[in-house]
Design a protein around this motif. Structure first.
Motif, PDB file in Angstrom:
ATOM      1  N   ASP A 125      40.989  41.203  49.858  1.00 55.50           N
ATOM      2  CA  ASP A 125      39.704  40.556  50.256  1.00 55.50           C
ATOM      3  C   ASP A 125      38.742  40.928  49.497  1.00 55.50           C
ATOM      4  N   PHE A 126      37.520  40.102  49.515  1.00 56.72           N
ATOM      5  CA  PHE A 126      36.473  40.284  48.688  1.00 56.72           C
ATOM      6  C   PHE A 126      35.210  39.582  49.248  1.00 56.72           C
ATOM      7  N   ALA A 127      34.088  39.988  48.987  1.00 52.06           N
ATOM      8  CA  ALA A 127      32.731  39.292  49.429  1.00 52.06           C
ATOM      9  C   ALA A 127      31.945  39.219  48.221  1.00 52.06           C
ATOM     10  N   ILE A 128      30.747  38.392  48.122  1.00 48.33           N
ATOM     11  CA  ILE A 128      29.874  37.979  47.145  1.00 48.33           C
ATOM     12  C   ILE A 128      28.517  38.555  47.926  1.00 48.33           C
ATOM     13  N   GLY A 129      27.640  38.932  47.006  1.00 47.99           N
ATOM     14  CA  GLY A 129      26.186  39.206  47.749  1.00 47.99           C
ATOM     15  C   GLY A 129      25.323  38.717  46.112  1.00 47.99           C
ATOM     16  N   VAL A 130      24.381  38.027  46.572  1.00 45.15           N
ATOM     17  CA  VAL A 130      23.430  37.680  45.482  1.00 45.15           C
ATOM     18  C   VAL A 130      21.976  37.930  45.958  1.00 45.15           C
ATOM     19  N   TYR A 131      20.926  38.648  45.543  1.00 46.46           N
ATOM     20  CA  TYR A 131      19.961  39.221  46.016  1.00 46.46           C
ATOM     21  C   TYR A 131      18.677  39.651  44.991  1.00 46.46           C
ATOM     22  N   SER A 132      17.610  39.950  45.539  1.00 47.84           N
ATOM     23  CA  SER A 132      16.739  40.360  44.560  1.00 47.84           C
ATOM     24  C   SER A 132      16.599  42.039  44.280  1.00 47.84           C
ATOM     25  N   PRO A 133      16.135  42.267  43.308  1.00 47.95           N
ATOM     26  CA  PRO A 133      15.905  43.952  43.331  1.00 47.95           C
ATOM     27  C   PRO A 133      14.881  44.350  43.952  1.00 47.95           C
ATOM     28  N   ILE A 134      14.054  43.314  44.050  1.00 44.91           N
ATOM     29  CA  ILE A 134      12.633  44.089  45.063  1.00 44.91           C
ATOM     30  C   ILE A 134      12.864  43.232  46.509  1.00 44.91           C
ATOM     31  N   SER A 135      12.113  43.372  47.638  1.00 54.79           N
ATOM     32  CA  SER A 135      12.238  42.822  48.781  1.00 54.79           C
ATOM     33  C   SER A 135      10.758  42.658  49.412  1.00 54.79           C
ATOM     34  N   ILE A 136      10.481  41.363  49.714  1.00 52.75           N
ATOM     35  CA  ILE A 136       9.279  40.985  50.560  1.00 52.75           C
ATOM     36  C   ILE A 136       9.422  40.824  51.998  1.00 52.75           C
ATOM     37  N   VAL A 137       8.859  41.640  52.973  1.00 55.52           N
ATOM     38  CA  VAL A 137       9.350  41.713  54.432  1.00 55.52           C
ATOM     39  C   VAL A 137       7.890  41.223  55.035  1.00 55.52           C
ATOM     40  N   LEU A 361      21.486  40.471  36.448  1.00 56.31           N
ATOM     41  CA  LEU A 361      21.694  39.370  35.533  1.00 56.31           C
ATOM     42  C   LEU A 361      20.433  38.303  35.754  1.00 56.31           C
ATOM     43  N   PHE A 362      20.336  37.677  34.760  1.00 61.56           N
ATOM     44  CA  PHE A 362      19.191  36.629  34.760  1.00 61.56           C
ATOM     45  C   PHE A 362      19.806  35.343  35.447  1.00 61.56           C
ATOM     46  N   LEU A 363      18.456  34.791  36.248  1.00 67.11           N
ATOM     47  CA  LEU A 363      18.662  33.558  36.604  1.00 67.11           C
ATOM     48  C   LEU A 363      17.070  33.037  36.484  1.00 67.11           C
ATOM     49  N   ARG A 364      17.098  31.711  35.817  1.00 63.88           N
ATOM     50  CA  ARG A 364      15.646  31.215  35.592  1.00 63.88           C
ATOM     51  C   ARG A 364      14.682  32.078  35.198  1.00 63.88           C
ATOM     52  N   ASN A 365      15.002  33.231  34.373  1.00 64.33           N
ATOM     53  CA  ASN A 365      14.079  34.109  33.762  1.00 64.33           C
ATOM     54  C   ASN A 365      13.771  35.288  34.685  1.00 64.33           C
ATOM     55  N   VAL A 366      14.397  35.373  36.032  1.00 61.89           N
ATOM     56  CA  VAL A 366      14.180  36.189  36.937  1.00 61.89           C
ATOM     57  C   VAL A 366      15.470  37.164  37.147  1.00 61.89           C
ATOM     58  N   LEU A 367      15.244  38.533  37.282  1.00 63.44           N
ATOM     59  CA  LEU A 367      16.417  39.267  37.371  1.00 63.44           C
ATOM     60  C   LEU A 367      16.976  39.334  38.800  1.00 63.44           C
ATOM     61  N   ILE A 368      18.318  39.123  39.155  1.00 65.24           N
ATOM     62  CA  ILE A 368      18.797  39.032  40.357  1.00 65.24           C
ATOM     63  C   ILE A 368      19.912  39.911  40.314  1.00 65.24           C
ATOM     64  N   LYS A 369      20.276  40.737  41.472  1.00 65.65           N
ATOM     65  CA  LYS A 369      21.191  41.564  41.735  1.00 65.65           C
ATOM     66  C   LYS A 369      22.465  40.787  41.976  1.00 65.65           C
ATOM     67  N   CYS A 370      23.728  40.862  41.528  1.00 69.49           N
ATOM     68  CA  CYS A 370      24.960  40.295  41.737  1.00 69.49           C
ATOM     69  C   CYS A 370      26.066  41.316  42.118  1.00 69.49           C
ATOM     70  N   GLN A 371      26.390  41.397  43.116  1.00 66.91           N
ATOM     71  CA  GLN A 371      27.580  42.434  43.790  1.00 66.91           C
ATOM     72  C   GLN A 371      28.804  41.785  44.348  1.00 66.91           C
ATOM     73  N   ILE A 372      29.935  42.409  43.978  1.00 65.49           N
ATOM     74  CA  ILE A 372      31.154  42.157  44.733  1.00 65.49           C
ATOM     75  C   ILE A 372      31.382  43.339  45.651  1.00 65.49           C
ATOM     76  N   TRP A 373      32.058  43.185  46.629  1.00 62.56           N
ATOM     77  CA  TRP A 373      32.835  44.231  47.524  1.00 62.56           C
ATOM     78  C   TRP A 373      34.394  43.776  47.507  1.00 62.56           C
ATOM     79  N   TYR A 374      35.220  44.746  47.383  1.00 67.00           N
ATOM     80  CA  TYR A 374      36.774  44.615  47.359  1.00 67.00           C
ATOM     81  C   TYR A 374      37.444  45.534  48.015  1.00 67.00           C
ATOM     82  N   TRP A 375      38.406  45.130  48.692  1.00 68.12           N
ATOM     83  CA  TRP A 375      39.101  46.012  49.557  1.00 68.12           C
ATOM     84  C   TRP A 375      40.499  45.470  49.838  1.00 68.12           C
TER      85      TRP A 375
END
Length: 375
Positions: A125-137, A361-375
């Protein structure tokens, strides 16, 4: 003579038993030594094999266009020989393809996890995450008649940023848009931001906030406030799941938005919100049209303009007599816990014995974190 023979036989028996005992002890020690050598090697070999599988899966999903290369615009039921890949033709991340992994969207667009797993012949199994390196809360909010206050932080791994750019949008029940730009600064001994608005009072408010650090780091967050009496407000979930895709005629500068509904209500409006420092416009608002197509009964609005670079957020308000519903989708829609969950078999990975890989990785000239979990 008989006594001597019995003694010799007893001595031979004792010798044999002692020799057998020595042999068993020696053999057991050999087994223990071999086990200590072989088991870790086998575990290392299995871990190495799993890491190789993870690396291959990551490359297939995040570093290829998939098959067919334009699958982002083809209905799920019409996809043949499909392989998931999230790059566009310019070899940067394609937000249309990422958005098709978001939960809650119509079956016409949604990419089923089981189908992806089968297409790659995976047994794990695997899972995919896409999120920003910074965070607004958003840490706190307040509504007092026609005054709204929104405050929060912009962080990197829990460390607050000072002088981060922050844009906050408030859309009320009359579809009126209010905007505020500020920066994070020291407020009451904490690095944070505070945005205030004077608004026309309604029973709900949709709120979106963007943060920017430097030229290539951005993040967004949302908040839905509701009241039954126009006085006491509380947080509520967004109910609608629109789908947002890049317009195929004016690539990178406009988008199409559709909202599948079993029964179309009275009306729906769409808002394109985005951070803006160098242009006067920071949002667009349009009425959505009722129509029927291959997706089904939908509200639709095409060719909505957006900047060619940076993140954006699409907000939809639907009205049915006195009932109002709201929803949003990001450009891209982040696959994270605060935006509806990762793509895969589990939103909670704490109890999984997984390995993972993350790249920026780049998306629309913005850096995005791309992660895969695998088990």
């Amino acid at each position: 003579m008989s006594l001597k023979k019995n003694k010799r036989a007893q001595i031979r028996g004792v010798d044999f038993a002692l020799a057998l005992l020595i042999f068993v002890i020696a053999f057991s020690q050999v087994i223990i030594v071999l086990s200590n050598l072989l088991i870790p090697s086998m575990v290392q070999l299995e871990t190495y094999s799993q890491e190789q599988e993870l690396n291959k899966l990551y490359n297939n999903i995040f570093l290829s266009t998939g098959n067919p290369s334009n699958w982002g615009y083809i209905g799920t039921s019409s996809l043949t020989d499909f392989r998931l890949g999230l790059l566009d033709y310019k070899e940067t991340l394609d937000f249309t393809k990422i958005n098709r992994l978001s939960s809650g969207i119509s079956d016409y667009w949604y990419i089923n996890y089981i189908g992806v797993k089968a297409s790659y012949g995976l047994t794990r199994d695997f899972a995919i995450g896409v999120y920003s390196p910074i965070s607004i809360v958003i840490d706190d909010w307040g509504v007092a008649f026609d005054d709204i206050t929104i405050s929060g932080k912009v962080t990197d791994h829990q460390t607050p940023f000072e002088n981060a750019d922050v844009w906050v949008f408030v859309v009320n029940g009359n579809n009126e848009v209010y905007t505020n730009y500020t920066t994070t600064k020291v407020i009451s001994d904490t690095i944070s931001f505070k945005s205030t608005f004077e608004v026309n009072v309604t029973n709900f408010y949709s709120i979106a906030a963007f943060a920017q650090v430097g030229e290539i780091y951005q993040d967004y967050t949302t908040l839905n406030l509701e009241s039954s009496d126009g006085i006491n407000y509380g947080e509520a979930d967004f109910e609608l799941n629109p789908f947002v895709r890049e317009n195929t005629v004016t690539l990178h500068s406009s988008i199409d938005v559709s909202l599948f509904r079993t029964t179309l209500s009275d009306e729906a409006a769409v808002f394109a919100l985005f951070p803006s420092k160098n242009i006067d416009v920071s949002y667009y608002k349009f009425d959505m049209l009722k129509t029927g197509n291959d997706e089904g009964n939908v509200y639709l609005r095409e060719a909505i303009p957006i900047p060619s670079k940076g993140l954006a957020l699409i907000l939809v308000h639907e009205r049915e007599t006195t009932t109002h519903r709201r929803g949003f989708m990001g450009i891209p829609m982040f696959l994270s816990s605060k935006n509806g969950g990762i793509y895969g078999t589990s939103a909670d990975l704490d109890n999984q014995g997984y390995i993972s890989e993350t790249q920026v990785l780049f998306l629309r000239n913005v850096l995005i974190k791309c992660q895969i979990w695998y088990w």
